[in-house]
Design an enzyme around this catalytic site. Structure first.
Site, PDB file in Angstrom:
ATOM      1  N   LYS A  57      -9.352  13.098  22.540  1.00 24.63           N
ATOM      2  CA  LYS A  57      -8.736  13.778  21.398  1.00 24.63           C
ATOM      3  C   LYS A  57      -7.496  14.552  21.857  1.00 24.63           C
ATOM      4  CE  LYS A  57     -12.988  13.872  18.797  1.00 24.63           C
ATOM      5  NZ  LYS A  57     -14.231  14.533  18.417  1.00 24.63           N
ATOM      6  N   GLN A 101     -16.688  20.206  18.928  1.00 22.08           N
ATOM      7  CA  GLN A 101     -17.300  18.930  19.335  1.00 22.08           C
ATOM      8  C   GLN A 101     -18.831  19.035  19.232  1.00 22.08           C
ATOM      9  OE1 GLN A 101     -15.644  16.002  20.264  1.00 22.08           O
ATOM     10  NE2 GLN A 101     -17.715  15.148  20.143  1.00 22.08           N
ATOM     11  N   ASP A 124     -12.243  17.679  10.836  1.00 21.73           N
ATOM     12  CA  ASP A 124     -13.325  16.691  10.958  1.00 21.73           C
ATOM     13  C   ASP A 124     -13.837  16.294   9.578  1.00 21.73           C
ATOM     14  OD1 ASP A 124     -14.046  15.635  13.409  1.00 21.73           O
ATOM     15  OD2 ASP A 124     -15.194  17.401  14.026  1.00 21.73           O
TER      16      ASP A 124
END
Ligand code: NAD
Length: 291
Positions: A57, A101, A124
């Site tokens: 990422k 995460q 997200d």
């Protein structure tokens, strides 16, 4: 019965194309507004797979010209401390997107954490506000993996209205938002999960199969309706280190019309949609959104 050899839905190539477009837009936005979109990535603990995802990422962010802020916290970080950091990032004007995460260590409640993120920075797309917006047919920041699957479906050029779509998996991060995306696109949606009886019968009538059960080779090629679109979200590492998915690729690709490979299908699209969401969040913050 017609035997088809599927066209490959190449997520790697599509991701490359979209990231180039994102990079160009980011350069223009940065010049115009004097700062680049900023993404903060928080990792708690030492899970090796999470470290790989976070590194990818970070590289993705840097390649498109984002400012990337990374927080690697020890496994014994308290929930309180993590909430404090999120609250700081929520207020930071240089940060447009915040990503924690998953999974977080067991002593931290992931729902509490995800709900603490400002929905406008929830790149997200997991916050109940963003899921609610998708449910109400007014998507804001969309969950990255289902959003990436929709981009792959777009590549087929098919009109999704009325198509029989079967999603295998009903998780909060893949199966459920995927169902909402397909419903929004006008498809007829069935969601299968661990309690579904006769999965095969559902797959056999599907024009679109989204495999996201996290069970290696669960979907047999012989079940696929000839010409169907098969999107394989599953990721599994074989003993020899190679990756595979939830679908038996060799046999399924002899019947499907379109199929995603693993690797090189959904995976690269997930990070790409994270980048797209961060640009969207930036534009919302500076008031340059189309919304
Ligand atoms: P999860 O474990 O949270 O959810 C799995 C879902 O599958 C559950 O709803 C469960 O009821 C259902 N299921 C399990 N066994 C089943 C069976 N035999 N028949 C029907 N349904 C069954 O998993 P998740 O987080 O949604 O991830 C699913 C898979 O997708 C995993 O392999 C994961 O690694 C992968 N994944 C890939 C990406 C990507 O970017 N490619 C992103 C997220 C997840």
């Amino acid at each position: 019965m017609t035997i088809t050899t599927a066209q490959i839905l190449d997520g790697k190539a599509l991701a490359h194309r979209l990231r180039k477009e994102i990079g160009t837009e980011v350069a223009e936005l940065t010049q115009k507004h004097g700062r680049a979109p900023g993404l903060a990535v928080i990792l708690v603990g030492d899970d090796p797979a999470s470290h790989v995802y976070v590194r990818n990422k970070k590289i993705g962010c840097e390649n498109v010209g984002f400012a990337s802020f990374s927080y690697e916290l020890p496994a014994d970080t308290s929930q309180q401390h993590l909430l404090g950091l999120i609250s700081e990032l929520n207020r930071d004007p240089k940060v447009d997107g915040i990503l924690v995460q998953l999974p977080v260590p067991a002593h931290i409640n992931s729902e509490t954490i995800l709900e603490a993120i400002d929905p406008g920075k929830d790149v997200d797309g997991f916050h109940p506000y963003n899921i609610g917006r998708l449910t109400a047919r007014k998507p804001a920041l969309r969950s990255c993996t289902p959003y990436g699957c929709m981009k792959l479906l777009e590549e087929t050029g098919l009109d999704l209205h009325g198509m029989e779509s079967v999603i295998v998996g009903a998780s909060n991060i893949v199966g459920r938002p995927m169902a909402l995306e397909l419903l929004l696109a006008g498809a007829t949606v069935t969601v299968c999960h661990r309690f579904t009886k006769n999965l095969q019968a559902h797959i056999e009538r599907a024009d679109i199969v989204i495999a996201a059960a996290g069970k290696q080779g669960l979907i047999q090629g012989e079940w696929i309706k000839p010409g169907a679109v098969v999107i394989d979200v599953g990721i599994h590492r074989r003993a020899d280190g190679t990756l595979t998915g939830d679908v038996a690729f060799e046999s399924a690709s002899k019947r499907a019309g379109w199929i995603t490979p693993v690797p090189g299908g959904v995976g690269p699209m997930t990070i790409t949609m994270l980048l797209a969401n961060t640009v969207q969040a930036f534009k919302n913050h500076i008031g340059e959104s189309d919304d």
